[in-house]
Design a protein around this motif. Structure first.
Motif, PDB file in Angstrom:
ATOM      1  N   HIS A   1       0.891  -1.431  -0.461  1.00 31.94           N
ATOM      2  CA  HIS A   1      -0.214   0.195  -0.047  1.00 31.94           C
ATOM      3  C   HIS A   1       0.496   1.191  -0.102  1.00 31.94           C
ATOM      4  O   HIS A   1       0.808   1.791  -0.707  1.00 31.94           O
TER       5      HIS A   1
ATOM      6  N   ALA B   1      -0.663   2.430  -3.473  1.00 34.12           N
ATOM      7  CA  ALA B   1      -1.320   2.568  -3.878  1.00 34.12           C
ATOM      8  C   ALA B   1      -1.057   4.626  -3.554  1.00 34.12           C
ATOM      9  O   ALA B   1      -1.327   5.279  -4.263  1.00 34.12           O
ATOM     10  N   LEU B   2      -0.489   4.258  -2.133  1.00 37.33           N
ATOM     11  CA  LEU B   2       0.334   6.189  -1.959  1.00 37.33           C
ATOM     12  C   LEU B   2       1.425   6.514  -2.351  1.00 37.33           C
ATOM     13  O   LEU B   2       2.244   6.195  -1.195  1.00 37.33           O
TER      14      LEU B   2
ATOM     15  N   VAL C   1      -5.697   6.366   7.449  1.00 40.18           N
ATOM     16  CA  VAL C   1      -5.988   5.748   6.209  1.00 40.18           C
ATOM     17  C   VAL C   1      -4.768   4.662   6.300  1.00 40.18           C
ATOM     18  O   VAL C   1      -4.788   3.317   5.641  1.00 40.18           O
TER      19      VAL C   1
ATOM     20  N   SER D   1      -6.433   0.696   5.523  1.00 37.73           N
ATOM     21  CA  SER D   1      -6.572  -0.041   4.549  1.00 37.73           C
ATOM     22  C   SER D   1      -5.587  -1.362   5.252  1.00 37.73           C
ATOM     23  O   SER D   1      -5.423  -2.276   4.374  1.00 37.73           O
TER      24      SER D   1
ATOM     25  N   THR E   1      -7.862   3.332  -5.063  1.00 37.00           N
ATOM     26  CA  THR E   1      -7.090   4.322  -4.921  1.00 37.00           C
ATOM     27  C   THR E   1      -7.074   5.674  -5.925  1.00 37.00           C
ATOM     28  O   THR E   1      -7.083   6.565  -5.790  1.00 37.00           O
TER      29      THR E   1
ATOM     30  N   LYS F   1     -10.549   6.829  -6.812  1.00 41.82           N
ATOM     31  CA  LYS F   1     -11.075   8.086  -6.388  1.00 41.82           C
ATOM     32  C   LYS F   1      -9.893   8.840  -6.054  1.00 41.82           C
ATOM     33  O   LYS F   1     -10.411  10.207  -6.202  1.00 41.82           O
ATOM     34  N   GLU F   2      -8.413   8.940  -6.472  1.00 45.83           N
ATOM     35  CA  GLU F   2      -7.360  10.095  -7.048  1.00 45.83           C
ATOM     36  C   GLU F   2      -7.876  10.404  -7.902  1.00 45.83           C
ATOM     37  O   GLU F   2      -8.006  12.184  -7.936  1.00 45.83           O
TER      38      GLU F   2
ATOM     39  N   GLN G   1      -3.264  12.266  -2.063  1.00 42.43           N
ATOM     40  CA  GLN G   1      -1.990  11.718  -1.404  1.00 42.43           C
ATOM     41  C   GLN G   1      -2.299  13.219  -0.847  1.00 42.43           C
ATOM     42  O   GLN G   1      -1.107  13.277   0.614  1.00 42.43           O
TER      43      GLN G   1
ATOM     44  N   TYR H   1     -12.169   7.702   2.936  1.00 42.47           N
ATOM     45  CA  TYR H   1     -11.266   6.479   2.652  1.00 42.47           C
ATOM     46  C   TYR H   1     -11.389   5.608   3.408  1.00 42.47           C
ATOM     47  O   TYR H   1     -11.466   4.820   2.018  1.00 42.47           O
TER      48      TYR H   1
ATOM     49  N   VAL I   1     -12.569   1.452   1.086  1.00 41.47           N
ATOM     50  CA  VAL I   1     -11.146   0.684   1.030  1.00 41.47           C
ATOM     51  C   VAL I   1     -12.059  -0.945   1.632  1.00 41.47           C
ATOM     52  O   VAL I   1     -12.060  -1.796   1.706  1.00 41.47           O
TER      53      VAL I   1
END
Length: 300
Positions: free
Chosen positions: A108, A112-113, A132, A136, A177, A180-181, A194, A208, A212
């Protein structure tokens, strides 16, 4: 009272299995807190009590809750062949789940991030990133639990299935993710989700979290339709991935409809994205998780 004593006598094995499961669970949950401190390169007790790092506490809480969720999938109770097999099963699945939870956190972070350093943000007491991170981790655990319940026995095939299910869960979380970004950037003149997390926008983290976790619940629905067989594990898991995508889209659609009806008259972009309204974000989270729970219950 006599009836109670008789019932306890008749279920003596159950009490022993309960003692085994609880003992193993407590040991592993304590170990999870210790591991969380090591991975964050801090002393867990000092960070929690002396530094009053709420972000670290939330992150650890997510990890502990995640391991607890995984452990419920490892419990076999009276289905085990012996007390020794119950101990072996609990420790094996529990430790494997702990490892996957930590690997999931790395995935993640890196995929993801990938634009923020979650470890440094949490050490800097960023509560948003702590939320967050916890969300996750819990989402990953929900899918691992579903796979643990889906498979049976303790052999190479079951662990391969668990790893494959874990890969599916991470792929879905990364996909959600990214979606949603893009959605956040479209609604906020190209701003980065982010970066908003790094800036401490708690409302976005709460929303968020709902997204998830509801995705993870959607992914687990496949376990109700796919029959576990070591001989067809590749085909079955590919079907699981396709089914997960369909279920995720369905949950997203139903959640969008539910939010528009339940939060009628409220501009969600303005309230959550721009005004950081934690109350509205909390309702959004509750709606997302509720819809996913209802849909998966219907599938079961």
């Amino acid at each position: 009272m006599n009836t109670l004593i008789e019932n306890i006598g008749l279920n003596a094995d159950l009490l022993i299995y309960l003692a085994i499961d609880i003992t193993v669970a407590i040991i592993l949950l304590g170990f999870m807190k210790f591991i969380s401190g090591i991975s964050a390169q801090v002393k867990a007790n000092d960070e929690l009590a002396k530094e009053d790092n709420f972000a670290f506490g939330i992150s650890v809480a997510g990890s502990v809750a995640a391991l607890g969720i995984v452990m419920t999938g490892a419990i076999t109770g009276e289905n085990a062949n012996s007390y020794l097999m119950e101990i072996i099963g609990m420790f094996s699945y529990g430790l494997f789940g702990l490892i996957l939870i930590k690997v999931g956190r790395i995935v993640h972070d890196r995929l993801a991030l990938n634009e923020i350093d979650k470890t440094e943000q949490i050490k800097a007491k960023n509560v948003t990133v702590g939320i967050v991170d916890a969300a996750s981790t819990i989402a990953t655990a929900i899918v691992i639990r579903a796979v643990l319940i889906w498979v049976h026995g303790i052999d190479i095939g079951t662990f391969v299935a668990i790893i494959a299910g874990f890969v599916v869960s991470q792929a879905m979380l990364i996909l959600v993710t990214r979606i949603k970004e893009k959605q956040y950037a479209r609604n906020n003149q190209g701003d980065s989700l982010q970066e908003a997390f790094a800036n401490g926008q708690v409302a976005l983290a709460i929303r968020y979290a709902g997204q998830v976790i509801s995705t993870a619940l959607a992914v687990t629905a496949a376990s109700y339709f796919m029959v576990y067989s070591p001989d067809t594990i590749v085909t079955t898991l590919f079907a699981w991935l396709i089914f997960s995508i369909v279920m995720t889209l369905l949950v997203a659609l139903l959640t969008t409809i539910a939010k528009k009806l339940i939060l009628w008259g409220i501009n969600l972009v303005e309230e959550v994205d721009q005004q950081h309204n934690i109350g509205v974000a909390s309702v959004e989270m509750a709606i997302s998780i509720s819809i996913a729970l209802i849909l998966t219950a219907l599938m079961a």
